[in-house]
Design a protein around this motif. Structure first.
Motif, mmCIF file in Angstrom:
data_model
loop_
_atom_site.group_PDB
_atom_site.id
_atom_site.type_symbol
_atom_site.label_atom_id
_atom_site.label_comp_id
_atom_site.label_asym_id
_atom_site.label_seq_id
_atom_site.Cartn_x
_atom_site.Cartn_y
_atom_site.Cartn_z
ATOM 1 N N TRP A 157 -23.170 10.840 -27.234
ATOM 2 C CA TRP A 157 -23.390 11.931 -27.704
ATOM 3 C C TRP A 157 -24.160 12.546 -27.318
ATOM 4 C CZ3 TRP A 157 -19.052 15.134 -26.770
ATOM 5 C CH2 TRP A 157 -17.827 14.503 -27.173
ATOM 6 N N ALA A 158 -25.690 11.639 -28.279
ATOM 7 C CA ALA A 158 -27.147 11.904 -27.428
ATOM 8 C C ALA A 158 -27.061 12.347 -26.200
ATOM 9 C CB ALA A 158 -27.823 10.936 -28.252
ATOM 10 N N CYS A 159 -26.765 11.963 -25.091
ATOM 11 C CA CYS A 159 -26.530 11.884 -24.026
ATOM 12 C C CYS A 159 -26.203 13.373 -23.620
ATOM 13 C CB CYS A 159 -26.246 10.514 -23.314
ATOM 14 S SG CYS A 159 -27.128 9.417 -22.780
ATOM 15 N N VAL A 160 -24.644 13.679 -24.812
ATOM 16 C CA VAL A 160 -24.510 14.775 -24.294
ATOM 17 C C VAL A 160 -24.606 15.919 -24.445
ATOM 18 C CG1 VAL A 160 -22.766 15.853 -24.751
ATOM 19 C CG2 VAL A 160 -21.594 14.001 -23.715
ATOM 20 N N LYS A 161 -26.073 15.535 -25.908
ATOM 21 C CA LYS A 161 -26.754 16.338 -26.269
ATOM 22 C C LYS A 161 -28.444 17.058 -25.270
ATOM 23 C CE LYS A 161 -28.762 18.322 -30.542
ATOM 24 N NZ LYS A 161 -29.948 17.726 -31.718
ATOM 25 N N GLU A 162 -28.541 15.874 -24.823
ATOM 26 C CA GLU A 162 -29.372 16.129 -23.633
ATOM 27 C C GLU A 162 -29.532 17.361 -22.264
ATOM 28 O OE1 GLU A 162 -33.666 15.979 -23.119
ATOM 29 O OE2 GLU A 162 -32.781 15.235 -25.029
ATOM 30 N N ARG A 163 -28.248 16.668 -22.113
ATOM 31 C CA ARG A 163 -27.399 17.878 -21.193
ATOM 32 C C ARG A 163 -27.423 18.737 -21.620
ATOM 33 N NH1 ARG A 163 -23.824 14.550 -16.770
ATOM 34 N NH2 ARG A 163 -24.216 16.285 -16.263
ATOM 35 N N ASN A 164 -27.195 19.365 -22.587
ATOM 36 C CA ASN A 164 -26.845 20.803 -22.610
ATOM 37 C C ASN A 164 -28.206 21.203 -23.200
ATOM 38 O OD1 ASN A 164 -24.218 20.615 -22.725
ATOM 39 N ND2 ASN A 164 -23.776 20.092 -24.903
ATOM 40 N N ILE A 165 -29.247 20.456 -24.017
ATOM 41 C CA ILE A 165 -30.622 21.147 -24.155
ATOM 42 C C ILE A 165 -31.167 21.371 -22.243
ATOM 43 C CG2 ILE A 165 -33.073 21.191 -23.950
ATOM 44 C CD1 ILE A 165 -31.562 19.058 -26.468
ATOM 45 N N LEU A 166 -31.016 20.600 -21.481
ATOM 46 C CA LEU A 166 -31.715 20.802 -20.328
ATOM 47 C C LEU A 166 -30.730 21.819 -19.001
ATOM 48 C CD1 LEU A 166 -31.936 16.413 -19.246
ATOM 49 C CD2 LEU A 166 -33.083 18.359 -19.772
ATOM 50 N N ALA A 167 -29.649 22.205 -19.000
ATOM 51 C CA ALA A 167 -28.265 22.678 -18.645
ATOM 52 C C ALA A 167 -29.437 23.970 -18.879
ATOM 53 C CB ALA A 167 -27.419 22.820 -18.201
ATOM 54 N N THR A 168 -29.659 24.365 -20.869
ATOM 55 C CA THR A 168 -29.703 25.227 -21.123
ATOM 56 C C THR A 168 -31.043 26.155 -20.894
ATOM 57 O OG1 THR A 168 -28.752 25.397 -23.286
ATOM 58 C CG2 THR A 168 -30.749 26.873 -23.830
ATOM 59 N N GLN A 169 -32.185 24.985 -20.458
ATOM 60 C CA GLN A 169 -32.827 24.964 -20.104
ATOM 61 C C GLN A 169 -33.093 25.787 -18.586
ATOM 62 O OE1 GLN A 169 -35.640 21.724 -20.606
ATOM 63 N NE2 GLN A 169 -35.561 22.477 -22.832
ATOM 64 N N GLN A 170 -32.191 25.531 -17.859
ATOM 65 C CA GLN A 170 -32.290 25.554 -16.483
ATOM 66 C C GLN A 170 -31.852 26.888 -16.116
ATOM 67 O OE1 GLN A 170 -33.522 24.255 -13.858
ATOM 68 N NE2 GLN A 170 -32.414 25.450 -12.483
ATOM 69 N N LEU A 171 -30.593 27.249 -16.846
ATOM 70 C CA LEU A 171 -30.624 29.040 -16.659
ATOM 71 C C LEU A 171 -31.474 29.558 -17.284
ATOM 72 C CD1 LEU A 171 -27.429 28.879 -18.544
ATOM 73 C CD2 LEU A 171 -27.455 28.744 -16.025
ATOM 74 N N GLU A 172 -32.026 29.392 -17.917
ATOM 75 C CA GLU A 172 -33.632 30.474 -19.250
ATOM 76 C C GLU A 172 -34.374 30.125 -17.754
ATOM 77 O OE1 GLU A 172 -35.533 33.036 -21.463
ATOM 78 O OE2 GLU A 172 -33.585 31.961 -21.367
ATOM 79 N N HIS A 207 -24.634 -6.029 -25.285
ATOM 80 C CA HIS A 207 -24.765 -6.201 -26.639
ATOM 81 C C HIS A 207 -25.136 -5.222 -27.969
ATOM 82 C CE1 HIS A 207 -26.472 -9.489 -25.555
ATOM 83 N NE2 HIS A 207 -27.059 -8.832 -24.169
ATOM 84 N N LYS A 208 -24.026 -3.774 -27.805
ATOM 85 C CA LYS A 208 -24.044 -2.728 -28.418
ATOM 86 C C LYS A 208 -22.987 -2.996 -29.245
ATOM 87 C CE LYS A 208 -28.336 -1.453 -28.513
ATOM 88 N NZ LYS A 208 -29.440 -1.121 -29.681
ATOM 89 N N SER A 209 -22.417 -2.250 -30.188
ATOM 90 C CA SER A 209 -21.143 -2.472 -30.877
ATOM 91 C C SER A 209 -20.844 -0.627 -30.382
ATOM 92 C CB SER A 209 -21.464 -1.941 -32.182
ATOM 93 O OG SER A 209 -22.032 -0.889 -32.884
ATOM 94 N N TRP A 210 -19.684 -1.164 -30.603
ATOM 95 C CA TRP A 210 -18.956 0.247 -30.167
ATOM 96 C C TRP A 210 -19.291 2.088 -30.374
ATOM 97 C CZ3 TRP A 210 -15.500 2.750 -27.081
ATOM 98 C CH2 TRP A 210 -14.745 4.034 -27.677
ATOM 99 N N ASP A 211 -19.364 1.789 -32.112
ATOM 100 C CA ASP A 211 -20.227 2.547 -32.962
ATOM 101 C C ASP A 211 -21.567 3.021 -32.127
ATOM 102 O OD1 ASP A 211 -18.336 2.419 -34.726
ATOM 103 O OD2 ASP A 211 -19.417 1.545 -36.044
ATOM 104 N N ASP A 212 -22.303 2.233 -31.931
ATOM 105 C CA ASP A 212 -23.630 2.137 -30.980
ATOM 106 C C ASP A 212 -23.654 3.049 -29.804
ATOM 107 O OD1 ASP A 212 -24.738 1.505 -33.497
ATOM 108 O OD2 ASP A 212 -25.043 -0.710 -32.473
ATOM 109 N N LEU A 213 -22.383 2.908 -29.105
ATOM 110 C CA LEU A 213 -22.037 3.249 -27.504
ATOM 111 C C LEU A 213 -21.814 4.631 -28.086
ATOM 112 C CD1 LEU A 213 -20.659 0.590 -25.480
ATOM 113 C CD2 LEU A 213 -23.123 0.930 -25.829
ATOM 114 N N HIS A 214 -20.735 4.947 -29.041
ATOM 115 C CA HIS A 214 -20.404 6.131 -29.092
ATOM 116 C C HIS A 214 -21.692 7.175 -29.439
ATOM 117 C CE1 HIS A 214 -18.269 9.535 -31.523
ATOM 118 N NE2 HIS A 214 -17.361 9.530 -30.393
ATOM 119 N N LYS A 215 -22.603 6.750 -30.418
ATOM 120 C CA LYS A 215 -23.686 7.369 -31.001
ATOM 121 C C LYS A 215 -24.839 7.472 -30.186
ATOM 122 C CE LYS A 215 -23.319 6.105 -35.476
ATOM 123 N NZ LYS A 215 -24.337 5.061 -36.441
ATOM 124 N N LEU A 216 -25.260 6.888 -29.034
ATOM 125 C CA LEU A 216 -25.807 6.739 -27.574
ATOM 126 C C LEU A 216 -25.125 7.354 -26.474
ATOM 127 C CD1 LEU A 216 -27.951 6.377 -26.390
ATOM 128 C CD2 LEU A 216 -27.220 4.313 -25.319
#
Length: 248
Positions: free
Chosen positions: A138-153, A127-136
């Motif tokens: 890249w929000a997941c990509v940002k969250e995974r970058n944060i988790l990868a940084t924490q894992q390296l630390e 039920h989500k639009s294309w813009d909502d799926l696009h934002k979601l």
């Protein structure tokens, strides 16, 4: 005699040796001979190419002799006292802060990592639009970058906690990304099927030269039927009134 050269061999005549006295004549000629540079190879075998040592890929010219310059002042010494360190001021809107969480902590506690929701389901994302799926996405990509940084630390500091909670959180984020791909794949297949149906529909023009949809006019038979339905409407109303009177 061979090593003394042609000039020395010409001077060593028999009369000269007899006059000077044998070995003394040889010593005097060696002492008076001009000094020469010693080379094991021929003088023409010495490399005289100016581009010798240049890079074959970059084609940079041979720089020649490089003079090493140095300052006479003393080199700066590192400051080991933490109280004397200068504060580094960074912008709060810097892009690298995106690799840290809202608290800007390199290693969060297990309780902080455990505070997260569930993954998005495919039924919800349909039920989500294309813009909502696009934002979601890249929000997941940002969250995974944060988790990868924490894992390296964690690998550097080795605190001994947080790996299980971070793994669970990363798995839920990946499940959301997988659901987004699933929803977009369904839309792609639906678009291909609609395009195939539109090619066989005479009311749809896919050439792009005119209106994409041109509806056909209604048949005369349908119009007469609709008119007759409107004419019968008052009779139906009157019949319903008579039925209510009979009931009373």
């Amino acid at each position: 005699m061979r090593g003394f050269g042609k000039t020395t061999a010409a001077l060593l005549s028999r009369s000269h040796v007899q006059h000077m006295g044998g070995a003394n004549a040889i010593r005097s000629l060696i002492a008076s001979a001009p000094p020469r540079s010693f080379h094991t190879s021929h003088q023409y075998a010495i490399p005289r190419n100016r581009s010798r040592g240049a890079s074959a890929l970059r084609r940079q010219p041979y720089p020649g002799r490089v003079s090493l310059q140095y300052l006479r002042d003393d080199l700066p010494q590192p400051v080991t006292d933490p109280d004397k360190h200068t504060d580094v001021v960074t912008s709060p809107e810097h892009g690298l802060w995106g690799f840290f969480n809202k608290e800007r902590v390199s290693i969060p506690t297990p309780e902080e990592d455990h505070r997260h929701g569930r993954a998005w389901a495919v039924e919800e994302l349909r039920h989500k639009s294309w813009d909502d799926l696009h934002k979601l996405w890249w929000a997941c990509v940002k969250e995974r970058n944060i988790l990868a940084t924490q894992q390296l630390e964690r690998e550097r500091v080795k605190p001994g906690y947080g790996e299980s909670e971070a793994y669970t959180r990363n798995r839920l984020v990946r499940d959301t990304q997988r659901a987004i791909k699933h929803a977009l794949t369904e839309r792609y297949y639906a678009w291909q099927e609609a395009l195939r149906v539109a090619e066989s529909d005479p009311n749809i023009d896919l050439s792009g030269k005119g209106p994409a949809f041109t509806p056909q006019t209604l048949d005369s038979g349908l119009s007469t039927e609709r008119v007759s339905d409107k004419e019968r409407a008052p009779d139906a109303v009157s019949n319903s009134k008579d039925a209510k009177r009979l009931e009373l």
